[in-house]
Write a protein that holds these residues in place. Structure first.
Motif, PDB file in Angstrom:
ATOM      1  N   ALA A  23      46.200  39.539  34.219  1.00  0.00           N
ATOM      2  CA  ALA A  23      46.698  39.896  32.885  1.00  0.00           C
ATOM      3  C   ALA A  23      47.711  38.876  32.366  1.00  0.00           C
ATOM      4  CB  ALA A  23      47.327  41.294  32.919  1.00  0.00           C
ATOM      5  N   ALA A  42      43.372  44.388  28.654  1.00  0.00           N
ATOM      6  CA  ALA A  42      42.686  45.306  29.579  1.00  0.00           C
ATOM      7  C   ALA A  42      41.188  45.005  29.609  1.00  0.00           C
ATOM      8  CB  ALA A  42      42.937  46.751  29.164  1.00  0.00           C
ATOM      9  N   LEU A  52      46.026  49.298  33.004  1.00  0.00           N
ATOM     10  CA  LEU A  52      46.849  48.094  32.872  1.00  0.00           C
ATOM     11  C   LEU A  52      48.300  48.466  32.577  1.00  0.00           C
ATOM     12  CD1 LEU A  52      47.016  45.038  32.884  1.00  0.00           C
ATOM     13  CD2 LEU A  52      46.405  45.071  30.445  1.00  0.00           C
TER      14      LEU A  52
END
Length: 146
Positions: A23, A42, A52
């Protein structure tokens, strides 16, 4: 458009550290894009936005504050190192409104972007050898004289 990713139907479960790494790499890549969002990130990570979000929370972070703080830190570095127009820096860092950028910047650094730049660049020209705070966490910039 933020990087499109194909859905993987059978995806091994990611541990929190791996998920945060994926991420944050995505966030750093698309930080300049105002469309960067929890949902897009996500999707890139092949998890739900809630998964997430919970991963960030498990590290005592929130997605939105992470992105905002990173954008402000990058802007502070650009103000410190360049003479680029403040509005251009705001847009380069993913802000769509320079007034909102200035407000958020002042909230974080207790100076307007213009005054922050003046103060930091004045320090660089002063010849002082004292340490000043770098806008990036756990970073100190020390000007040394040769």
């Amino acid at each position: 458009m933020i990087g499109s990713s194909k859905k993987i139907l059978l995806c091994p479960k990611k541990n929190t550290t791996d998920l945060i790494h994926i991420a944050t790499t995505f966030i750093h890549t698309y930080l300049w894009n105002p469309a960067l969002s929890l949902e897009k990130t996500a999707e890139h990570c092949h998890v739900s936005p809630r998964t997430l979000q919970k991963s960030f929370q498990s590290m005592n972070l929130s997605f939105s504050s992470y992105v905002s703080d990173l954008r402000l830190a990058v802007a502070a570095v650009k103000l410190f190192q360049t003479d680029n127009d403040i509005t251009s820096i705001a847009f380069q860092c993913g802000f769509t409104n320079s007034s909102y950028f200035s407000k958020r910047f002042k909230d974080k650094y207790h100076l307007t972007p213009k005054n922050y730049r003046k103060e930091k660049q004045k320090f660089l020209r002063s010849g002082s050898s004292q340490t000043i705070d770098c806008p990036l966490t756990f970073c100190k910039y020390q000007k040394t004289t040769l």
